[in-house]
Design a protein around this motif. Structure first.
Motif, PDB file in Angstrom:
ATOM      1  N   UNK A 135       5.734  -3.503  -8.518  1.00 10.67           N
ATOM      2  CA  UNK A 135       4.447  -3.796  -7.899  1.00 10.67           C
ATOM      3  C   UNK A 135       4.041  -5.247  -8.142  1.00 10.67           C
ATOM      4  N   UNK A 136       4.380  -5.793  -9.302  1.00 17.02           N
ATOM      5  CA  UNK A 136       4.102  -7.205  -9.561  1.00 17.02           C
ATOM      6  C   UNK A 136       4.847  -8.103  -8.568  1.00 17.02           C
ATOM      7  N   UNK A 196       9.840   4.985 -15.900  1.00 16.62           N
ATOM      8  CA  UNK A 196       9.637   4.831 -14.450  1.00 16.62           C
ATOM      9  C   UNK A 196       8.348   4.061 -14.151  1.00 16.62           C
ATOM     10  N   UNK A 197       7.298   4.333 -14.915  1.00 17.63           N
ATOM     11  CA  UNK A 197       6.044   3.617 -14.695  1.00 17.63           C
ATOM     12  C   UNK A 197       6.192   2.136 -15.033  1.00 17.63           C
ATOM     13  N   UNK A 198       6.959   1.824 -16.062  1.00 17.35           N
ATOM     14  CA  UNK A 198       7.207   0.417 -16.387  1.00 17.35           C
ATOM     15  C   UNK A 198       7.982  -0.269 -15.258  1.00 17.35           C
ATOM     16  N   UNK A 199       9.025   0.427 -14.755  1.00 14.53           N
ATOM     17  CA  UNK A 199       9.827  -0.144 -13.658  1.00 14.53           C
ATOM     18  C   UNK A 199       8.975  -0.318 -12.401  1.00 14.53           C
ATOM     19  N   UNK A 209       0.838  -1.195   0.000  1.00 14.46           N
ATOM     20  CA  UNK A 209       0.000   0.000   0.000  1.00 14.46           C
ATOM     21  C   UNK A 209       0.881   1.256   0.000  1.00 14.46           C
ATOM     22  N   UNK A 210       1.972   1.224   0.739  1.00 15.61           N
ATOM     23  CA  UNK A 210       2.895   2.360   0.788  1.00 15.61           C
ATOM     24  C   UNK A 210       3.540   2.587  -0.585  1.00 15.61           C
ATOM     25  N   UNK A 211       3.913   1.493  -1.265  1.00 18.66           N
ATOM     26  CA  UNK A 211       4.505   1.635  -2.596  1.00 18.66           C
ATOM     27  C   UNK A 211       3.489   2.231  -3.571  1.00 18.66           C
ATOM     28  N   UNK A 212       2.217   1.866  -3.400  1.00 13.61           N
ATOM     29  CA  UNK A 212       1.174   2.458  -4.234  1.00 13.61           C
ATOM     30  C   UNK A 212       1.093   3.961  -4.058  1.00 13.61           C
ATOM     31  N   UNK A 259       3.106  -7.975  -5.306  1.00 11.98           N
ATOM     32  CA  UNK A 259       1.876  -8.768  -5.359  1.00 11.98           C
ATOM     33  C   UNK A 259       2.183 -10.245  -5.181  1.00 11.98           C
ATOM     34  N   UNK A 260       3.234 -10.721  -5.828  1.00  9.08           N
ATOM     35  CA  UNK A 260       3.641 -12.121  -5.666  1.00  9.08           C
ATOM     36  C   UNK A 260       4.018 -12.417  -4.214  1.00  9.08           C
ATOM     37  N   UNK A 261       4.732 -11.476  -3.595  1.00 11.41           N
ATOM     38  CA  UNK A 261       5.121 -11.645  -2.193  1.00 11.41           C
ATOM     39  C   UNK A 261       3.891 -11.765  -1.295  1.00 11.41           C
ATOM     40  N   UNK A 262       2.906 -10.915  -1.508  1.00 10.32           N
ATOM     41  CA  UNK A 262       1.699 -10.961  -0.675  1.00 10.32           C
ATOM     42  C   UNK A 262       0.855 -12.191  -0.957  1.00 10.32           C
ATOM     43  N   UNK A 263       0.876 -12.676  -2.196  1.00 10.76           N
ATOM     44  CA  UNK A 263       0.186 -13.939  -2.494  1.00 10.76           C
ATOM     45  C   UNK A 263       0.782 -15.078  -1.683  1.00 10.76           C
TER      46      UNK A 263
END
Length: 573
Positions: A491-492, A483-486, A371-374, A495-499
């Motif tokens: 973020x992907x 930067x948005x691509x990076x 959430x912080x990274x978002x 997401x994998x970490x939280x899964x």
């Protein structure tokens, strides 16, 4: 004074034995208890049976109730499931009273010392250490009970017999005020010593020696049933609203039970005494009096809890509505309120339960970091939306407000790391299995890496703020796209970490995380090379290129921290 210290010492032995025996049983059954509580509570009746058998197994209704409240706090049980489990725990705890009543049928101390001898042998045989701890607990329980019985007999039959009898005779008048006094006394004493079993032992000793009339002993037993519910309510004060409701339901069930039993007290006790063959007018000098009195108290305790559970089990949905009405959730923004949601200060926690709570807390920690990274991505979007325009006061205020939220999250991540680490350090002081020790080591690494993710997010936010406040230096459209691509790749990985954190590691494909990390590294190298070319071609200034690469490098570092969390959770190194 000697008799008083003997009574206090024997009570301490009994409580220590009870706790040691319960802890050992929970260690033996620890991994299975969570599975049992989660899988066997599909409806109120299976939940009741589950609570009954688990409590009979671990010999502590307090342990079962605290476990249940903790599972509700962790979201593993619903409120209705918890209420039915707690009702079953009330039946399971009656086994303890019957064990104690056995101590009045024979000289229980004769069997204590062989158990001590066998227990110490098993303790030194590390493979069977938990069984040895259990035997030591049982031995201390029986030794405390035997000493309590002997000391009680000495007090009422020795030189102070007349004084003791005269004191208690003042309370043997059968009137409502005396009964309520003993009801309150049982509640307060149980709250003070945090053990209904200990007060039950004292009650049995007083009644079996003829010092206290059985009717007042019955009132003490009813008070104990209320007093034992206060422990879980104290523990739940720091828990979430559902856990507080579960604890309050525990108290409500027993208070309702005491109320209807008080209305039907005479016929209820007459029926129970008839079943065990006890006559309240039997002289205490009768050789069978001690056994019959202790059996009458144990039978009353069982009859009360069984009857109350079978009566109220049909009203579980209404009890749930009542506690939901009585305890309403606080209207706070929990998203930005630093509070450990699953770890609570408690009593009689087992390492298995403590590790579970820490696991749930780390899940929450990981979710906060994504959430912080978002927010960092949002901050970058905000800075890009104004382009080369002059910042107005309104835009500046919005930007600073978002930056302050990120700064607050960085402080939260620091606090969460320290609090979880402190909790795990306390858990590690207990006797742990090798598997539990390995879990704690992995968790300590996880929280350290998660805190580093928070640091990386904050560093990126500061870099964006520096660029934003410079005003004269701005990114080109291609830099924003890169930067948005990076950030999308980063973020992907989060997401994998939280899964993984919220799922089962057996079903997790760790190669997906490694592949994303390789993509991040390759993309970073590509952007680094392109950055040098663009600066030489005067596409933007060197200062802009430095800020740009700072953000890219922080994303790459953050990806490394994610991999470290995944490896720790998977036990790869």
């Amino acid at each position: 004074m000697l008799i008083l210290f003997k009574l206090l010492g024997s009570l301490a032995l009994l409580m220590f034995g009870m706790k040691s025996m319960s802890d050992a049983l929970q260690k033996m059954a620890g991994p299975q208890l969570r599975h049992v509580l989660g899988a066997m509570t599909t409806n109120r009746f299976t939940g009741m049976l589950t609570g009954m058998f688990v409590t009979a197994a671990v010999q502590s209704s307090t342990a079962t109730t605290l476990m249940t409240v903790s599972f509700v706090n962790a979201g593993l049980l619903t409120l209705i499931q918890a209420i039915s489990v707690i009702m079953g725990a009330h039946i399971g705890t009656t086994v303890t009273a019957w064990i104690m009543s056995l101590g009045f049928s024979f000289n229980i101390s004769d069997y204590v010392y062989p158990m001590f001898f066998l227990g110490i042998i098993l303790i030194y045989m590390k493979k069977h250490r938990i069984i040895g701890d259990f035997l030591f607990g049982v031995a201390f329980l029986f030794l405390g009970l035997g000493t309590l019985k002997a000391t009680g007999s000495e007090a009422v039959m020795g030189e102070y017999a007349d004084a003791v009898h005269n004191f208690f005779d003042n309370f043997n008048d059968a009137n409502i005020w005396t009964s309520l006094l003993f009801l309150l006394m049982g509640t307060v004493l149980t709250l003070c010593v945090q053990s209904s079993a200990a007060i039950m032992a004292i009650t049995m000793t007083l009644c079996s020696t003829g010092v206290l009339h059985i009717d007042q002993g019955i009132m003490l037993v009813l008070g104990e049933n209320i007093g034992t519910t206060i422990t879980s309510n104290i523990v739940a004060l720091s828990a979430n609203v559902q856990a507080r409701r579960a604890a309050f339901a525990h108290m409500s069930i027993n208070v309702l039970g005491v109320l209807w039993v008080l209305i039907l007290l005479k016929p209820f006790t007459h029926t129970v005494f008839g079943i065990v063959g006890f006559d309240s007018d039997m002289p205490y000098t009768d050789p069978q009096f001690a056994l019959k009195a202790s059996m009458a108290l144990a039978a009353f305790h069982s009859a009360f809890n069984v009857s109350n559970t079978l009566l109220l089990i049909w009203f579980v949905p209404y009890i749930e509505r009542f506690v939901c009405w009585a305890i309403k959730p606080k209207k706070v923004d929990e998203e930005e309120d630093f509070r450990l949601h699953f770890i609570t200060s408690g009593i009689m926690k087992t390492p298995e339960l403590s590790v579970l709570e820490a696991h749930k807390e780390i899940e929450s920690f990981a979710e906060r970091m994504q959430r912080m990274f978002g927010m960092v991505t949002e901050l970058l979007d905000f800075s890009s939306s104004i382009g080369g325009k002059q910042h107005g006061d309104k835009e500046m205020e919005q930007f600073n407000k978002l930056f302050s939220r990120i700064e607050k999250y960085e402080n939260i991540s620091d606090n969460m790391e320290l609090e979880i680490a402190k909790y795990l350090d306390q858990v590690s002081d207990a006797h742990l299995s090798d598997d539990t020790k390995a879990k704690i080591r992995a968790m300590l690494r996880e929280i350290s890496e998660l805190e580093s993710i928070g640091d990386a997010c904050y560093n990126m936010a500061r870099t964006i703020s520096r660029k934003y406040n410079a005003k004269e230096d701005h990114f080109t459209e291609s830099l924003y796209n890169h930067l948005h691509q990076m950030m999308g790749l980063t973020d992907q990985s989060l997401t994998q970490m939280n899964n993984l954190m919220m799922g089962r590691k057996e079903a997790f494909d760790v190669n997906r995380t490694f592949n994303i990390e390789n993509e991040i590294n390759n993309f970073r190298n590509q952007l680094k090379a392109q950055n040098i070319v663009d600066i030489n071609n005067h596409e933007y200034t060197y200062a802009v290129g430095t800020i740009y690469m700072d953000l890219v490098n922080e994303c790459e570092k953050l990806g490394d921290y994610v991999v470290n969390v995944v490896e720790a959770r998977m036990g790869l190194r």
